[in-house]
Design a protein around this motif. Structure first.
Motif, mmCIF file in Angstrom:
data_model
loop_
_atom_site.group_PDB
_atom_site.id
_atom_site.type_symbol
_atom_site.label_atom_id
_atom_site.label_comp_id
_atom_site.label_asym_id
_atom_site.label_seq_id
_atom_site.Cartn_x
_atom_site.Cartn_y
_atom_site.Cartn_z
ATOM 1 N N LEU A 150 7.014 101.820 51.286
ATOM 2 C CA LEU A 150 5.991 101.798 52.179
ATOM 3 C C LEU A 150 5.676 100.319 52.534
ATOM 4 C CD1 LEU A 150 3.215 104.218 51.477
ATOM 5 C CD2 LEU A 150 4.482 104.616 53.343
ATOM 6 N N LEU A 151 5.519 99.766 51.385
ATOM 7 C CA LEU A 151 5.458 98.340 51.664
ATOM 8 C C LEU A 151 6.457 97.296 52.771
ATOM 9 C CD1 LEU A 151 3.787 95.502 50.887
ATOM 10 C CD2 LEU A 151 5.222 95.703 48.787
ATOM 11 N N LEU A 152 7.692 98.200 52.960
ATOM 12 C CA LEU A 152 9.018 97.171 53.547
ATOM 13 C C LEU A 152 8.217 97.637 55.338
ATOM 14 C CD1 LEU A 152 11.879 98.003 52.322
ATOM 15 C CD2 LEU A 152 10.636 96.039 52.320
ATOM 16 N N GLU A 153 7.905 99.036 55.161
ATOM 17 C CA GLU A 153 7.620 99.673 56.852
ATOM 18 C C GLU A 153 6.040 98.748 57.155
ATOM 19 O OE1 GLU A 153 6.046 104.205 58.070
ATOM 20 O OE2 GLU A 153 7.589 103.809 57.290
ATOM 21 N N CYS A 154 5.191 98.039 55.847
ATOM 22 C CA CYS A 154 4.228 97.375 56.355
ATOM 23 C C CYS A 154 3.799 96.127 56.470
ATOM 24 C CB CYS A 154 3.326 97.718 55.619
ATOM 25 S SG CYS A 154 2.078 99.191 55.064
ATOM 26 N N ASP A 155 5.211 96.137 56.524
ATOM 27 C CA ASP A 155 5.823 94.367 56.403
ATOM 28 C C ASP A 155 6.288 94.786 58.029
ATOM 29 O OD1 ASP A 155 6.012 92.174 55.508
ATOM 30 O OD2 ASP A 155 8.217 92.341 55.217
ATOM 31 N N SER A 156 7.006 95.697 58.344
ATOM 32 C CA SER A 156 7.661 95.087 59.644
ATOM 33 C C SER A 156 6.629 95.647 60.559
ATOM 34 C CB SER A 156 8.688 96.920 59.650
ATOM 35 O OG SER A 156 9.341 96.704 58.659
ATOM 36 N N LEU A 157 6.218 96.218 59.976
ATOM 37 C CA LEU A 157 4.770 96.793 61.494
ATOM 38 C C LEU A 157 3.670 95.328 61.639
ATOM 39 C CD1 LEU A 157 3.054 99.944 60.733
ATOM 40 C CD2 LEU A 157 4.495 98.986 62.805
ATOM 41 N N LEU A 158 3.331 95.058 60.597
ATOM 42 C CA LEU A 158 2.561 93.306 60.762
ATOM 43 C C LEU A 158 3.455 92.680 61.081
ATOM 44 C CD1 LEU A 158 1.347 93.449 56.224
ATOM 45 C CD2 LEU A 158 -0.328 93.554 58.748
ATOM 46 N N ALA A 159 5.298 92.443 60.576
ATOM 47 C CA ALA A 159 5.932 90.913 61.930
ATOM 48 C C ALA A 159 5.623 91.342 63.149
ATOM 49 C CB ALA A 159 7.195 91.623 60.596
ATOM 50 N N LEU A 160 5.017 93.452 63.460
ATOM 51 C CA LEU A 160 5.412 92.801 65.242
ATOM 52 C C LEU A 160 4.311 92.396 65.242
ATOM 53 C CD1 LEU A 160 6.789 96.858 65.229
ATOM 54 C CD2 LEU A 160 7.906 94.492 65.549
ATOM 55 N N LYS A 161 2.996 92.445 64.646
ATOM 56 C CA LYS A 161 1.909 92.218 64.988
ATOM 57 C C LYS A 161 1.487 90.389 64.712
ATOM 58 C CE LYS A 161 0.074 96.436 65.440
ATOM 59 N NZ LYS A 161 -1.415 96.689 65.665
#
Length: 184
Positions: A150-161
């Motif tokens: 989940l942390l990796l997924e969140c990090d990916s989403l945050l990186a997109l923003k």
């Protein structure tokens, strides 16, 4: 022939000769006076060497069991009974002591057995605790893996923003601090 064997043969020969001398003397005394009891003194008097006035047999020798039986059977039987009585008492004492030892060993054995049983129960309890701890560790490892995913997924989403985890974490820490102050 070894020295000991020769000496043993000589001693056996002297012993048999002495027994025969006592038997012959007792037989002679009974023939001379069948009603007179045989005493050690009378027997020794007959066994004296006339030239030296010394006894052919030691006075103490006459009281040894194998000689006493020949010239004074009643005294021999009395001593035998006394010896048997003493031996019986010794055996009884030894039996009692051995029973005490057995009893003490049984008590010790029971204590040790009780201790062993307690230790076996402790081992079973520890093995159960070990199984529970392993299960909990596996569950925590699974949860950790999911949270990491989940942390990796969140990090990916945050990186997109265009955001980073550290920016979100500091904002989150400020928010928690604000809420804590407000409600306290």
């Amino acid at each position: 022939m070894a020295l000991n064997e020769g000496l043993k043969k000589h001693q056996q020969k002297v012993h048999l000769n002495t027994i025969q001398i006592v038997k012959d003397t007792v037989t002679a005394m009974k023939e001379l006076n069948p009603n007179k009891p045989i005493s050690r003194k009378n027997l020794l008097d007959l066994l004296k060497d006339e030239g030296t006035e010394r006894h052919a047999i030691s006075p103490a020798t006459l009281y040894k069991p194998e000689y006493l039986k020949i010239w004074n059977e009643k005294l021999y039987e009395k001593r035998l009974k006394n010896n048997l009585k003493v031996k019986e008492e010794l055996v009884e004492t030894e039996i009692y002591e051995l029973k005490q030892i057995v009893s003490n060993l049984k008590k010790e054995g029971e204590k040790k057995e009780s201790k062993i049983n307690k230790l076996l129960l402790d081992i079973e309890s520890l093995e159960t605790d070990k199984k529970v701890a392993r299960k909990e560790r596996r569950e925590l490892e699974d949860l950790n893996e999911k949270l990491y995913g989940l942390l990796l997924e969140c990090d990916s989403l945050l990186a997109l923003k265009g955001l980073s985890v550290s920016q979100v974490a500091s904002s989150l820490a400020e928010g928690i601090e604000y809420i804590t102050k407000k409600f306290n």
